[in-house]
Design an enzyme around this catalytic site. Structure first.
Site, PDB file in Angstrom:
ATOM      1  N   GLN A  35      -7.779   5.740  -4.035  1.00 47.75           N
ATOM      2  CA  GLN A  35      -8.804   6.501  -3.333  1.00 47.75           C
ATOM      3  C   GLN A  35      -8.249   7.834  -2.835  1.00 47.75           C
ATOM      4  OE1 GLN A  35      -9.453   2.949  -0.643  1.00 47.75           O
ATOM      5  NE2 GLN A  35     -11.516   3.836  -0.581  1.00 47.75           N
ATOM      6  N   HIS A  80      -8.715 -44.687  21.244  1.00 49.40           N
ATOM      7  CA  HIS A  80      -8.003 -45.778  20.589  1.00 49.40           C
ATOM      8  C   HIS A  80      -6.538 -45.869  20.987  1.00 49.40           C
ATOM      9  CE1 HIS A  80      -5.315 -47.151  17.346  1.00 49.40           C
ATOM     10  NE2 HIS A  80      -6.125 -48.177  17.347  1.00 49.40           N
ATOM     11  N   THR A  96       0.851  -1.180   0.000  1.00 53.22           N
ATOM     12  CA  THR A  96       0.000   0.000   0.000  1.00 53.22           C
ATOM     13  C   THR A  96       0.893   1.239   0.000  1.00 53.22           C
ATOM     14  OG1 THR A  96      -1.872  -1.044   1.135  1.00 53.22           O
ATOM     15  CG2 THR A  96      -1.641   1.334   1.400  1.00 53.22           C
TER      16      THR A  96
END
Length: 900
Positions: free
Chosen positions: A183, A857, A136
């Site tokens: 923007q 088990h 960015t």
């Protein structure tokens, strides 16, 4: 028109044109724009521009070549490759077309600074966030600067961390493209992140805020310690406030770029006012209402105006289970326990596997005369492609809230503490007993009680009756599938097979459980009684004696299976065919077996073994998982190990006989330990009585599961045959795609047109969930996820001791028993085990599992073979590393790392 739009290089931010064109970040921002959130205005440079640029510079061929030659596990090699790829982008100017389009749209945004953010097609998605993987750039000024940073964003798709992340998540590099969001930059006084659910606890009713002065860059880069707020989302009231140092802030520089400046001591100690916290709580509620799931939101305040900069799913949170039938719950706090933790299967369960278990549960409800379908179930839930058992109803019952923690002590002790803590929640307060519930419980108990007295007086006979019932269940299931297979037309054949499967699944447990109760209940309760009595009257070292009684139990079907395979190995050696087996890889030998090409005795012995045990396999409780009869490679690998075994003292038959002798000595020792004092003779007589019944009955512990696995084996074989028919007709891509459908879906001919897409979606979901490492044991309905509890000892960590003894050795962390490379004497460390793991126990010096309890088990088989074992060790597979030398105490549960 459609082609023109899809090939556009620049589009308005709010346009809804799909993930493949705008990427995840832009897709989310567009959604927020359309929903009315305050998103800064801007535009998107689409993936069409990226792909065309890549084509123009011949980039994809160069990238493929570089990645092909690089070792994906070597960070230095990835860094070098990344640098070459990024240079390729940054030295190749964008096209004139892109320059013209960007310049035109930048002019419409005015002269203010801009933010340029990457938006990959595999970013900010519900399953994969890719947070921080791409770059960015803030305070970008002018069209030329925007274009330069667009190129840098494209290059950031190929950072070493992004390449590594895609490798780890199974994404093809060529399938990922990058768009760029541009923007207006928010001149932020305060910025930060908002989690609409607590990312640590998972609590959905809390929101967490990290905030700092200025732009968010200082926070993202770790330059500041932010203010930390935990909010009650509904009211906006702070639950916790922890103020950070906030020594610096990032601000926009004149002319472009960022500057870091010191924060004045005169500034308020808290970055957010009460009103601003209320605004963030309202934002949290609104965003969740929009997405329907917890979100990670980036935000900024410019004055008192709140802007949303980004929103993505919080991928680290585990979903709250949804009832199998999708019905709403009326409980104030549902509590879900992991079905997989009890079964030792922590991975995803296939859709068919989940459906099969749901049908079995629905059948059990009929014991209480509640005629349910799987869609009616509220006790069984689904989350993370796994199954969950709902227990809050039991926790509100006066008796259940006392009994359940004790029962969990046998199944998964690590969850017992969690359950006890949850009992303090007022939403789980004890409720009056439901008379109808008591009546239904009595109906079930009555069926069990009938055989209890007879089993206690004649344990061997009781065991025989139960085993006869189990055999009959299997016979009837096979007869149903055989009857279904007689139909001629594929559609009729599939419907008949589905009918047979439903019937067998619903009936099997309904018949087995009433017969099993009189066998297991006395043996488990008598083990618990003996442990209490010996603990009270014996010395500290005698506390584990009752567990010795569980060694070499007669009639344990898993032990019998291992002994059968050993006898096959003995016959192969006696026939002189061992060398042939040793000279071939197990996979190669499996192919020879399918062609009837093994030496005669080996072929016959393997055939005999698979006729009896071929329906078993790893994660066998999942009907969708492959069985040994489909691919006997694991069995042949074990056979190779057995025929090469030279030490007769380690052979399964000798180990078993030794275990029997140990149990016999333990019975005598227990009687002697409790026989002192005036009441000693009565206690000793009681101990002998209990020991005999434990030995006679406890071996049946795994028979119900073995029976169900045999039933599932018949069903799977039949459905796979229909899968082959459906693949031939083009309804499925391949035969085993059928395991990604439910039985109802298979029976619905009208839904066939969508099967292929549905299967692909479900395969992708399973692959994504299979990569999840941290799976909770318990999940509350408010979102809290509990991953287990391991009591710590100084300089060590611990779990639940289930098989006594002490061993020192090297750790071997194993994900798959078929590719384990376990060496004799090494300590086996794994998430959990099922019968497919049993052959490893002959080589293992000890056992550590992340899940399990006294009766799971691994615990049972470890005691059978006299292997020290500790289970329920939180994060054992990540905390312990292969090659580490440790000391394992199966009597105390303590695990210590040894130095030197």
């Amino acid at each position: 028109m459609e082609d023109t739009v899809r090939m556009a290089y620049v589009i308005e931010l709010g346009a809804d044109l799909g993930l493949e064109l705008v990427g995840g970040k832009a897709l989310n921002l567009a959604r927020l724009c359309r929903a009315g959130f305050a998103v800064p205005p801007g535009f998107v440079v689409t993936t069409a521009a990226y792909r065309d640029h890549l084509t123009e510079i011949g980039g994809q061929q160069a990238i493929d070549s570089l990645l092909q030659d690089a070792d994906p596990t070597d960070p230095q090699e990835l860094a070098a490759v990344s640098e070459q790829i990024r240079q390729l982008f940054e030295t190749s100017p964008p096209s004139d077309r892109l320059r013209i389009e960007v310049a035109a749209v930048v002019a419409t945004l005015g002269e203010g600074p801009l933010a340029v953010r990457s938006s990959a097609t595999a970013e900010d998605l519900p399953g994969l966030s890719f947070a921080g993987q791409q770059d960015t750039y803030l305070n970008v000024v002018g069209a030329d600067d925007v274009l330069a940073n667009v190129t840098k964003c494209w290059a950031s798709l190929w950072t070493a961390r992004a390449i590594s992340y895609r490798n780890a998540n199974g994404l093809r590099h060529a399938d990922v493209a990058l768009a760029v969001v541009v923007q207006r930059l928010v001149d932020a006084d305060v910025s930060g992140v908002l989690f609409t659910a607590n990312p640590v606890t998972g609590l959905r009713t809390e929101s967490v805020v990290d905030a700092t002065y200025g732009l968010g860059e200082a926070l993202v880069s770790g330059q500041v310690e932010p203010d930390h707020y935990v909010l009650d989302t509904a009211s906006g009231r702070p639950v916790e406030i922890r103020l950070g140092a906030k020594a610096v802030r990032t601000v926009a520089s004149v002319g472009g770029g960022l500057t870091t400046e010191s924060v004045s001591a005169d500034e308020p100690g808290t970055s957010l006012s009460t009103d601003q916290l209320q605004s963030l709580a309202r934002l949290a509620r609104a965003v969740v209402a929009e997405y329907g799931s917890p979100q990670d939101v980036e935000w900024a305040f410019a004055g008192d105006e709140l802007f949303v900069l980004q929103s993505r799913s919080i991928t680290s949170l585990f979903d709250v289970p949804v009832p199998y039938g999708g019905r709403e719950l009326d409980s104030p706090l549902p509590v879900w326990f992991s079905f997989g933790a009890f079964q030792g299967v922590l991975g995803p369960i296939t859709p068919l596997g989940r459906d099969a278990i749901a049908h079995a549960f629905a059948g059990v409800a009929w014991l209480a005369e509640r005629k349910m379908q799987p869609a009616d179930l509220r006790i069984l839930g689904v989350a993370g492609e796994r199954l969950w058992l709902r227990v809050d109803g039991v926790l509100r019952h006066p008796l259940g809230r006392r009994v359940l923690p004790v029962m969990l002590g046998f199944a998964d002790p690590a969850s017992t503490r969690t359950i006890r803590e949850l009992l303090a929640d007022p939403r789980l307060a004890e409720e009056p007993v439901d008379p109808w519930g008591v009546l239904r419980l009595w109906r079930v108990a009555r069926q069990v009680a009938g055989g209890l007295l007879g089993t206690m007086s004649r344990p061997e006979h009781g065991r025989q009756v139960f085993e006869a019932t189990a055999r009959q269940v299997v016979v009837e299931a096979r007869e149903r599938q055989h009857y279904a297979d007689q139909h001629d037309q594929p559609e009729d054949l599939l419907r008949a097979r589905v009918w047979a499967a439903r019937r067998s699944l619903r009936v099997s447990l309904r018949v087995l459980l009433p017969a099993f109760g009189p066998v297991v209940a006395p043996s488990v309760s008598m083990v618990a009684w003996l442990r209490q009595v010996v603990g009270k009257h014996g010395r500290p070292g005698d506390a584990q004696l009752p567990l010795e009684l569980l060694r070499g139990l007669p009639g344990n079907v898993t032990t019998d299976m291992d002994l059968a395979l050993w006898r096959a190995a003995v016959a192969i050696k006696a026939a002189g065919e061992a060398d042939w087996l040793m000279e071939r890889e197990p996979a190669e030998a499996a192919e020879d077996y399918a062609r009837q090409g093994l030496p005669p005795i080996t072929q016959a012995q393997l055939t005999r073994f698979l006729q009896r045990y071929g329906m078993r396999g790893v994660a066998e409780i999942d009907l969708g998982r492959p069985r040994w009869r489909e691919n006997p490679t694991p069995v042949l690998a074990t056979l190779r190990g057995y025929v090469s075994m030279e030490d007769p003292e380690r052979s399964p038959d000798v180990v078993y006989e030794r275990a029997v002798e140990t149990a016999q000595r333990a019975a005598l020792r227990i009687a002697a330990v409790v026989g002192n004092g005036p009441a000693g003779p009565f206690r000793a007589a009681g101990a002998r009585f209990a020991a005999r019944r434990i030995r006679a009955l406890m071996g049946a512990r795994e028979t119900p599961k073995f029976t169900i696995i045999q039933v599932m084996g018949a069903i799977r074989e039949s459905l796979l045959a229909s899968g082959a028919d459906l693949a031939d007709e083009g309804w499925l891509d391949r035969p085993d795609d059928i395991i990604y459908l439910t039985l109802d879906e298979m029976a619905d001919n009208a839904s066939r047109t969508g099967w292929r897409d549905l299967v692909r979606q479900r395969r992708a979901a399973e692959e994504r969930e299979a990569r999840r490492r941290a799976v909770p044991r318990v999940i509350a309905g408010d979102g809290r996820a509990f991953h287990g509890y391991a009591p710590e000892a100084e300089g060590a960590f611990a779990g639940s001791p289930v098989s006594p003894g002490v061993v020192e050795g090297l750790v071997r962390v194993v994900d798959d028993p078929h590719t384990s490379q376990l060496q004799p004497g090494e300590i086996l460390v794994c998430a959990g085990t099922d019968p497919a793991w049993t052959p490893l126990f002959l080589s293992a010096g000890g056992l550590i599992t992340e899940v399990g309890g006294m009766m799971t088990h691994g615990s049972v088989v470890a005691r059978e073979y006299g292997i020290p074992a500790v289970v329920g060790v939180l994060n054992a597979t990540t905390r312990l590393r292969t090659g580490t030398r440790i000391r394992l105490d199966g009597s105390t549960g303590v695990i210590s790392e040894l130095v030197g």
